[in-house]
Write a protein that holds these residues in place. Sequence first.
Motif, mmCIF file in Angstrom:
data_model
loop_
_atom_site.group_PDB
_atom_site.id
_atom_site.type_symbol
_atom_site.label_atom_id
_atom_site.label_comp_id
_atom_site.label_asym_id
_atom_site.label_seq_id
_atom_site.Cartn_x
_atom_site.Cartn_y
_atom_site.Cartn_z
ATOM 1 N N GLY A 134 0.813 -1.206 0.000
ATOM 2 C CA GLY A 134 0.000 0.000 0.000
ATOM 3 C C GLY A 134 0.848 1.259 0.000
ATOM 4 N N ALA A 135 1.895 1.268 0.825
ATOM 5 C CA ALA A 135 2.789 2.426 0.870
ATOM 6 C C ALA A 135 3.496 2.615 -0.466
ATOM 7 N N GLU A 136 3.913 1.508 -1.080
ATOM 8 C CA GLU A 136 4.578 1.593 -2.382
ATOM 9 C C GLU A 136 3.630 2.092 -3.468
ATOM 10 N N ALA A 137 2.328 1.855 -3.266
ATOM 11 C CA ALA A 137 1.327 2.337 -4.225
ATOM 12 C C ALA A 137 0.961 3.800 -3.975
ATOM 13 N N GLY A 138 1.593 4.417 -2.966
ATOM 14 C CA GLY A 138 1.368 5.824 -2.688
ATOM 15 C C GLY A 138 0.270 6.118 -1.694
ATOM 16 N N MET A 139 -0.255 5.087 -1.030
ATOM 17 C CA MET A 139 -1.334 5.291 -0.064
ATOM 18 C C MET A 139 -0.791 5.581 1.328
ATOM 19 N N ASP A 140 -1.562 6.336 2.106
ATOM 20 C CA ASP A 140 -1.318 6.413 3.546
ATOM 21 C C ASP A 140 -1.947 5.168 4.152
ATOM 22 N N VAL A 141 -1.217 4.505 5.048
ATOM 23 C CA VAL A 141 -1.675 3.230 5.598
ATOM 24 C C VAL A 141 -1.892 3.368 7.101
ATOM 25 N N LEU A 142 -3.053 2.906 7.572
ATOM 26 C CA LEU A 142 -3.352 2.861 8.999
ATOM 27 C C LEU A 142 -3.712 1.429 9.362
ATOM 28 N N ILE A 143 -2.971 0.855 10.310
ATOM 29 C CA ILE A 143 -3.184 -0.527 10.750
ATOM 30 C C ILE A 143 -3.926 -0.504 12.076
ATOM 31 N N LEU A 144 -5.026 -1.252 12.155
ATOM 32 C CA LEU A 144 -5.783 -1.389 13.403
ATOM 33 C C LEU A 144 -5.470 -2.739 14.019
ATOM 34 N N SER A 145 -4.940 -2.735 15.244
ATOM 35 C CA SER A 145 -4.574 -3.983 15.903
ATOM 36 C C SER A 145 -4.486 -3.778 17.409
ATOM 37 N N GLY A 146 -4.585 -4.903 18.132
ATOM 38 C CA GLY A 146 -4.328 -4.870 19.568
ATOM 39 C C GLY A 146 -2.931 -5.359 19.879
ATOM 40 N N ASP A 147 -2.111 -5.561 18.840
ATOM 41 C CA ASP A 147 -0.793 -6.178 18.966
ATOM 42 C C ASP A 147 0.302 -5.140 18.728
ATOM 43 N N LEU A 148 1.088 -4.853 19.767
ATOM 44 C CA LEU A 148 2.151 -3.860 19.637
ATOM 45 C C LEU A 148 3.310 -4.349 18.778
ATOM 46 N N ASP A 149 3.377 -5.642 18.473
ATOM 47 C CA ASP A 149 4.437 -6.138 17.588
ATOM 48 C C ASP A 149 4.410 -5.430 16.240
ATOM 49 N N LEU A 151 4.110 -2.435 15.594
ATOM 50 C CA LEU A 151 4.726 -1.104 15.602
ATOM 51 C C LEU A 151 6.021 -1.069 14.808
ATOM 52 N N GLN A 152 6.643 -2.230 14.614
ATOM 53 C CA GLN A 152 7.878 -2.256 13.825
ATOM 54 C C GLN A 152 7.633 -1.873 12.372
ATOM 55 N N LEU A 153 6.377 -1.860 11.934
ATOM 56 C CA LEU A 153 6.040 -1.515 10.557
ATOM 57 C C LEU A 153 5.887 -0.011 10.342
ATOM 58 N N VAL A 154 5.858 0.753 11.424
ATOM 59 C CA VAL A 154 5.610 2.192 11.327
ATOM 60 C C VAL A 154 6.692 2.869 10.483
ATOM 61 N N SER A 155 6.237 3.772 9.607
ATOM 62 C CA SER A 155 7.139 4.510 8.721
ATOM 63 C C SER A 155 6.464 5.846 8.402
ATOM 64 N N PRO A 156 7.089 6.679 7.566
ATOM 65 C CA PRO A 156 6.417 7.944 7.225
ATOM 66 C C PRO A 156 5.021 7.757 6.638
ATOM 67 N N GLN A 157 4.773 6.631 5.959
ATOM 68 C CA GLN A 157 3.462 6.407 5.342
ATOM 69 C C GLN A 157 2.596 5.405 6.098
ATOM 70 N N ILE A 158 3.139 4.752 7.113
ATOM 71 C CA ILE A 158 2.409 3.697 7.825
ATOM 72 C C ILE A 158 2.294 4.054 9.305
ATOM 73 N N LYS A 159 1.069 4.042 9.817
ATOM 74 C CA LYS A 159 0.810 4.270 11.233
ATOM 75 C C LYS A 159 0.038 3.078 11.787
ATOM 76 N N VAL A 160 0.098 2.909 13.101
ATOM 77 C CA VAL A 160 -0.615 1.820 13.764
ATOM 78 C C VAL A 160 -1.552 2.409 14.812
ATOM 79 N N LEU A 161 -2.808 2.003 14.746
ATOM 80 C CA LEU A 161 -3.827 2.413 15.709
ATOM 81 C C LEU A 161 -4.097 1.235 16.624
ATOM 82 N N THR A 162 -3.845 1.389 17.904
ATOM 83 C CA THR A 162 -4.004 0.265 18.828
ATOM 84 C C THR A 162 -4.722 0.703 20.093
#
Length: 278
Positions: A134-149, A151-162
């Motif tokens: 998704g990030a490579e396709a130019g999208m802003d990405v928001l991940i919904l999870s209860g798993d803090l693991d 968080l290693q995916l977070v980047s300028p285009q990827i955020k995690v909502l927990t």
Amino acid sequence: MAKSKNDPKKSDKKKEKLFLIDGNGLAYRAFYAVVPIHTSSGVPINALAGFVNMVLRLLKTQKPTHVAVAFDKGIPTERVNPYQDYNAQRVEMPEDLALQLPMIQDFVRALGVPVFRVPGHEADDCIGTLARKGAEAGMDVLILSGDLDLLQLVSPQIKVLTTRRGISDMVIYDEKEVKRRFNLKPGQLADLRALAGDSSDNITGVPGIGEVTAKKLLAQHGRLEDLLKNLSALPAKWRNPLTEHREEAVEFKTRASIRTDLELAVHWDKCAFGGIPV
């Protein structure tokens, strides 16, 4: 007369937003956060109720253009086979939760949202791969999870909502928030688990290297691989256990790292979200 670069009439199309839902992680969170509820026939539905509540609320507030959900698909064989004790500490899924997973998946299908599952991989790896694509396709990405693991995916285009507590107290992790909480970059969190341990995945860590020491070492050396190349510069109290348990530390990082390179065919038009059905 030429238009200014800042002319609103020339503004770009609104950026697409991909909302990725960790199906298993969110189901577990809902199951333990919502008090037991049963139908008149005695079927448990607390995880379903919590899952539906969170997803519908966040679809309304986050307004994604694209949505996808990932679920586990069998035992994570690519991690289990090399390391026979992987997940040895994990208990079986509670029966009352297992009974609700098909209902949760029915709800997702009713929303018209595609479900991704890859045999032999956990939902985390599907999420990681979808987030990268998704990030490579130019999208802003928001991940919904209860798993803090994740968080290693977070980047300028990827955020995690927990979730922090229950199913309504939530926090969004971007790079700044990860740094504030862990004093590390997102890409160092797998290294942290490899050194300090994580009992949930039967990662014992390196003896004598707790979380505080691990963070200090990673702040100085960056990644586990760089740390292991510079053992001679460390005091004996850290050099010795890292030398003795070098191979285990590398294996632990492999277990702790989320895959982002699964062979996953993704057609973004099928993930386009047209709104909540009425």
